[in-house]
Scaffold this motif. Structure first.
Motif, short mmCIF file in Angstrom:
data_model
loop_
_atom_site.label_atom_id
_atom_site.label_comp_id
_atom_site.label_asym_id
_atom_site.label_seq_id
_atom_site.Cartn_x
_atom_site.Cartn_y
_atom_site.Cartn_z
N ARG A 115 0.80 -1.33 -0.02
CA ARG A 115 -0.02 0.04 0.08
C ARG A 115 0.95 1.40 0.13
O ARG A 115 1.87 1.41 0.60
N SER A 116 0.48 2.37 -0.71
CA SER A 116 1.18 3.51 -0.66
C SER A 116 0.97 4.31 0.40
O SER A 116 -0.10 4.19 1.05
N TYR A 117 1.89 5.04 0.84
CA TYR A 117 1.64 5.81 2.17
C TYR A 117 0.29 7.12 1.92
O TYR A 117 -0.19 7.19 2.96
N ALA A 118 0.49 7.46 0.83
CA ALA A 118 -0.83 8.42 0.52
C ALA A 118 -1.96 7.56 0.68
O ALA A 118 -3.12 8.21 1.03
N GLN A 119 -2.23 6.42 0.16
CA GLN A 119 -3.33 5.66 0.27
C GLN A 119 -3.93 5.42 1.56
O GLN A 119 -4.92 5.86 2.05
N ILE A 120 -2.77 5.12 2.40
CA ILE A 120 -3.08 4.76 3.70
C ILE A 120 -3.33 6.12 4.68
O ILE A 120 -4.24 6.14 5.54
N ALA A 121 -2.77 7.28 4.11
CA ALA A 121 -2.97 8.49 4.90
C ALA A 121 -4.26 8.87 4.63
O ALA A 121 -4.87 9.59 5.43
N GLY A 122 -5.10 8.76 3.32
CA GLY A 122 -6.37 9.13 3.17
C GLY A 122 -7.41 8.37 4.15
O GLY A 122 -8.28 8.89 4.49
N PHE A 123 -7.23 7.30 4.31
CA PHE A 123 -7.77 6.55 5.39
C PHE A 123 -7.65 6.95 6.57
O PHE A 123 -8.69 7.01 7.50
N ARG A 124 -6.30 7.14 7.00
CA ARG A 124 -6.12 7.64 8.47
C ARG A 124 -7.02 9.11 8.75
O ARG A 124 -7.52 9.21 9.67
N GLU A 125 -6.81 9.82 7.54
CA GLU A 125 -7.39 11.08 7.90
C GLU A 125 -8.77 10.98 8.09
O GLU A 125 -9.46 11.63 8.90
N MET A 126 -9.66 10.13 7.27
CA MET A 126 -10.90 10.03 7.57
C MET A 126 -11.29 9.30 9.00
O MET A 126 -12.19 9.84 9.46
N VAL A 127 -10.39 8.30 9.28
CA VAL A 127 -10.69 7.65 10.49
C VAL A 127 -10.52 8.79 11.46
O VAL A 127 -11.56 8.88 12.63
N ASP A 128 -9.53 9.82 11.56
CA ASP A 128 -9.25 10.67 12.56
C ASP A 128 -10.61 11.89 12.37
O ASP A 128 -11.13 12.21 13.62
N VAL A 129 -11.10 12.19 11.24
CA VAL A 129 -12.12 13.23 11.17
C VAL A 129 -13.25 12.55 11.73
O VAL A 129 -14.07 13.54 12.32
#
Length: 175
Positions: A153-167
């Motif tokens: 998985r790319s870091y950008a891909q994971i970052a998008g998911f993490r950002e949604m989880v945080d928001v």
């Protein structure tokens, strides 16, 4: 009250239906979300009695891809809210209890479109102040170590998911 999600990868197979029926019987969840039914809504909803439930609502698959179903009994009130190909949103009220929100999710299969799932979940979160449970298969991971497969998985891909989880204020329950 117990909620479970089951990624069945096809309700057109008798062995899969038997496995799901045995699971529902042994666990006896109050609500069961079934992901990747790979069938039209009518046969999915028709399984409610076989699975031991009084009620069902399903979203048809797109060919042999996707499809969602939610099953529940009469001891709870479940109101279906807006839904789409990749989620079913509902408000649940248990007898004598306060209402809460349940969203059953099957994340976009195409990596380039996953942001649509994240945007939808952010919208669901912002549209209600009820307690919220979000279950299903997001088709994404929070950490590279959680992914088994050939392609990393790319870091950008994971970052998008993490950002949604945080928001959304979601917590990974680790299941």
């Amino acid at each position: 009250m117990s909620c479970f999600s089951w990624n069945c990868r096809g309700l057109g197979n008798a062995a899969t239906v038997k496995e799901l029926r045995d699971f529902a019987k042994s666990v006896a969840p109050s609500v069961l979300c079934v992901l990747e039914t790979q069938v039209h809504r009518t046969p999915a909803e028709g399984l409610k009695g076989t699975l031991g439930f009084n009620n069902a609502f399903a979203v048809s698959s797109s060919g042999r891809s996707g499809g969602l179903g939610i099953f529940w009994n009469n001891d709870i009130k479940l109101e279906i809210l807006p839904y789409f190909q990749y989620h079913i949103d509902a408000i649940i009220t248990e007898l004598g209890g306060d209402p809460w929100r349940l969203t059953c999710v099957y994340g976009e299969a195409k990596t380039r479109d996953r942001h649509k799932t994240w945007d939808m979940l952010k919208h669901v979160k912002s549209s209600s102040h009820l307690p919220w449970v979000c279950i299903g298969d997001f088709n994404e991971v929070l950490h590279r170590s959680e992914h088994d497969g050939v392609q990393e998985r790319s870091y950008a891909q994971i970052a998008g998911f993490r950002e949604m989880v945080d928001v959304c204020g979601l917590y990974d329950l680790g299941f």
